[in-house]
Design a protein around this motif. Structure first.
Motif, mmCIF file in Angstrom:
data_model
loop_
_atom_site.group_PDB
_atom_site.id
_atom_site.type_symbol
_atom_site.label_atom_id
_atom_site.label_comp_id
_atom_site.label_asym_id
_atom_site.label_seq_id
_atom_site.Cartn_x
_atom_site.Cartn_y
_atom_site.Cartn_z
ATOM 1 N N ASP A 71 21.866 -32.796 43.108
ATOM 2 C CA ASP A 71 21.601 -33.412 44.408
ATOM 3 C C ASP A 71 20.423 -32.768 45.133
ATOM 4 O O ASP A 71 19.591 -33.449 45.715
ATOM 5 N N ASP A 72 20.325 -31.431 45.097
ATOM 6 C CA ASP A 72 19.289 -30.719 45.844
ATOM 7 C C ASP A 72 18.121 -30.256 44.984
ATOM 8 O O ASP A 72 17.225 -29.583 45.476
ATOM 9 N N GLU A 96 14.727 -30.464 43.290
ATOM 10 C CA GLU A 96 13.490 -31.234 43.449
ATOM 11 C C GLU A 96 12.655 -31.146 42.199
ATOM 12 O O GLU A 96 12.534 -30.207 41.548
ATOM 13 N N LYS A 145 17.029 -32.437 34.813
ATOM 14 C CA LYS A 145 18.262 -32.862 35.473
ATOM 15 C C LYS A 145 19.250 -33.389 34.430
ATOM 16 O O LYS A 145 19.745 -34.510 34.507
ATOM 17 N N LEU A 194 21.435 -37.941 35.177
ATOM 18 C CA LEU A 194 21.848 -38.509 36.464
ATOM 19 C C LEU A 194 22.636 -39.805 36.295
ATOM 20 O O LEU A 194 22.418 -40.551 35.360
ATOM 21 N N SER A 195 23.544 -40.034 37.199
ATOM 22 C CA SER A 195 24.454 -41.176 37.289
ATOM 23 C C SER A 195 25.587 -41.115 36.270
ATOM 24 O O SER A 195 26.417 -42.018 36.227
ATOM 25 N N ASP A 248 25.092 -36.396 39.471
ATOM 26 C CA ASP A 248 24.392 -36.641 40.732
ATOM 27 C C ASP A 248 24.728 -35.545 41.750
ATOM 28 O O ASP A 248 23.876 -35.138 42.545
ATOM 29 N N ASP A 249 25.964 -35.046 41.722
ATOM 30 C CA ASP A 249 26.366 -33.961 42.626
ATOM 31 C C ASP A 249 25.719 -32.636 42.220
ATOM 32 O O ASP A 249 25.333 -31.845 43.071
#
Length: 128
Positions: A125-126, A128, A83, A104-105, A121-122
């Motif tokens: 978002d999905d 996993e 990510k 992230l963030s 984060d956008d």
């Protein structure tokens, strides 16, 4: 629309003289004159490649060198597993300089697209 060919000419824009053709996951081309019925001829301004299990180290290294030699101004490498996004920016002597790894963030901006801001984060978002 995928597949979208980006043709990288060395000496001539004549199709018979072009031996390097890549299909980036995403590319931004600011010069409309580079777009034709077959895709793009010449370096896009920004290229995004999303890492996947199918990417080999040789493939990634080859793309890195082609994008750098051809003058792609920004090259983003997106890692879904981590990510994260790493941005390479072409410097004044034509070499890529890596950014820190964004995760992230955080929000990232582009030197190619003034005013553009992307919240990681956008993006993830999905995932996993």
């Amino acid at each position: 629309m995928s597949p979208f060919d980006v043709r990288f000419p060395k000496e001539s824009r004549n199709d018979q003289a072009i031996f390097t053709v890549l299909q980036p996951d995403i590319c931004v081309i600011c010069d409309k004159n580079k777009i034709d019925a077959r895709g793009c001829i010449g370096a896009p301004d920004l290229v995004v490649e999303v890492l996947s299990p199918g990417n080999t180290k040789m493939e990634l290294l080859n793309k890195y060198h082609v994008y750098e030699e051809s003058g792609v101004k920004e090259y983003w490498v997106v890692s879904q597993g981590d990510k994260s996004i790493l941005i390479y920016t072409l410097n004044e002597i034509g070499k890529f300089e890596p950014s820190k790894i964004f995760t992230l963030s955080e929000k990232i901006t582009s030197t190619v697209l003034p005013g553009f801001e992307l919240a990681l984060d956008d993006v993830f978002d999905d995932v996993e």
